[in-house]
Design a protein around this motif. Structure first.
Motif, short mmCIF file in Angstrom:
data_model
loop_
_atom_site.label_atom_id
_atom_site.label_comp_id
_atom_site.label_asym_id
_atom_site.label_seq_id
_atom_site.Cartn_x
_atom_site.Cartn_y
_atom_site.Cartn_z
N ASP A 319 6.22 -9.81 -7.17
CA ASP A 319 6.53 -9.53 -8.57
C ASP A 319 5.47 -10.16 -9.49
O ASP A 319 4.68 -11.02 -9.07
CB ASP A 319 7.93 -10.05 -8.92
N ALA A 320 5.50 -9.73 -10.75
CA ALA A 320 4.48 -10.16 -11.71
C ALA A 320 4.48 -11.69 -11.90
O ALA A 320 3.42 -12.30 -12.05
CB ALA A 320 4.69 -9.46 -13.05
N GLN A 323 2.64 -13.32 -9.06
CA GLN A 323 1.19 -13.10 -9.18
C GLN A 323 0.60 -13.97 -10.29
O GLN A 323 -0.47 -14.54 -10.14
CB GLN A 323 0.92 -11.61 -9.45
N GLU A 324 1.33 -14.10 -11.38
CA GLU A 324 0.86 -14.93 -12.49
C GLU A 324 0.79 -16.40 -12.05
O GLU A 324 -0.17 -17.11 -12.36
CB GLU A 324 1.81 -14.76 -13.69
N LYS A 327 -2.23 -16.94 -9.95
CA LYS A 327 -3.45 -16.91 -10.78
C LYS A 327 -3.63 -18.27 -11.47
O LYS A 327 -4.71 -18.85 -11.46
CB LYS A 327 -3.31 -15.78 -11.81
#
Ligand code: SAH
Length: 361
Positions: A319-320, A323-324, A327
């Motif tokens: 999910d986003a 991923q965030e 990062k």
């Protein structure tokens, strides 16, 4: 009740005079009853400071892959030591072992050797590692078996004692801890002065008040590791905050609950460190029949080892938010204004090529 560390230090100063900073640091960090690493829970969000392995699993994984490659370059010795100096919560070793488990041959040959002075932290490490591999604990590096060794240390050298000299009246006096009329610990300059031969040339231009730091303990430690590696073959990798060129400046810091603290206010209650002089360490091991590689920044090292690819792989199909997070972790480890530039990576070995290090020019 046992006498407090503060009182014992004051009694010692009364009897023997001001304590050089290196000795004060040794009392605060390593005292058997009240030393910082015996009593505190230093590392992690709930501790006093966060280290790279605690920032992201990717740190330990990439170092694991580096170690696996080094093992191949060494000719896949069986058995061999995977040594970690000052393993903290054991997170780096856990992540390294998971990453290296892709090689059954490595997993079968590895002897994990944890060098740890704190019983409290050794217990935490043992719980974290479970029975993932054959693991032994020692308080001294000299106890590791006589066989090829891959030696790793993250944020270890900075905790070893160092000395500070302050220029005063044109001479470099040792910075010491004494106490004032109200029996509060305070800084005083010792009578001893540093021989100017031991200073970088530019010392002449430094004004009064300038500070020079030197750590015989760190140099001796690294020299000892060089001896172990030369004797049985192997590689050593040190990651820490510090500088590539010896210079002047006060880098002493006390950290408590993620903030700067007064190093003299409560001995044994905060983490005392300074920046590592990699130039001095390099000089200490150069010319000793070892390959000594140019020092890299942590950012360069991790990016060359595939940090971005690893983050991409871990985030694939997630999910986003995940991923965030990945990062942000990669950025924290590698960006120049985060940990990327301040932290350096220093290695030496008995093998000519050790990617991602360039050969010594
Ligand atoms: N490497 C870990 C922890 C760094 S904190 C990480 O990256 O998270 C420093 C570690 O070194 C602690 O585990 C501390 O107990 C240990 N230590 C300090 N002085 C030591 C010494 N002289 N010998 C062995 N371990 C030591």
């Amino acid at each position: 009740m046992a006498e407090s560390l503060l009182n014992r230090i004051i009694r010692h100063i009364e009897m023997s005079g001001p304590l050089p900073l290196a000795e004060y640091m040794h009392w605060c960090m390593s005292d058997r009853q009240s030393g910082y690493y015996q009593t505190g829970k230093p590392i992690g969000q709930k501790g006093d400071f966060v280290t790279a392995p605690e920032v992201s699993q990717m740190f330990g994984e990439l170092i694991g892959i580096w170690a696996l490659n080094a093992w191949h370059e060494l000719g896949c010795p069986k058995p061999f030591n995977l040594v970690e100096l000052g393993p903290g919560n054991g997170t780096l070793m856990k992540d390294m072992l998971r990453a290296t488990s892709i090689s059954e041959a490595f997993a079968n040959a590895v002897n994990v050797q944890m060098i740890e002075i704190s019983g409290t932290l050794a217990n935490i490490q043992s719980q974290v590692l479970g029975n993932a591999a054959k693991v032994e604990w020692h308080t001294e590096i000299d106890k590791v078996p006589d066989q090829p060794s891959i030696i790793i240390a993250n944020e270890f050298l900075d905790v070893l004692p160092f000395r500070q000299y302050v220029k005063s009246g044109g001479k470099w006096h040792e910075n010491c801890v004494g106490f004032d009329d109200t029996r509060n610990l305070s800084w005083v300059l010792g009578a001893g002065v540093l021989d100017t031969q031991d200073l970088p040339q530019e010392h002449i231009n430094e004004p009064d008040g300038a500070v020079f730091e030197v750590s015989n303990t760190r140099e001796t430690f690294v020299t000892n590791i060089a001896k172990i590696i030369r004797k049985n073959t192997g590689v050593a990798l040190f990651i820490d905050y510090g500088h590539m060129k010896s210079g002047f400046g006060d880098t002493f810091q006390a950290i408590r609950e993620h903030s700067f603290a007064d190093p003299l206010s409560e001995p044994g209650k905060c983490d005392l460190t300074s920046h590592v002089d990699f130039d001095a360490l390099k000089r200490a091991v150069t010319g000793k029949e070892l390959e000594v590689y140019p020092v890299m920044t942590q950012g360069e090292f991790l990016l060359s080892m595939g940090l971005l690819q690893r983050a991409g792989e871990l985030g694939k199909g997630k999910d986003a938010a995940t991923q965030e997070r990945l990062k942000l972790e990669a950025e924290r480890l590698a960006l120049p204004d985060k940990m990327g530039n301040l932290f350096k990576v220093f290695a030496f070995s008995t093998i000519p090529d050790l990617p991602p290090f360039a050969k010594q020019g």
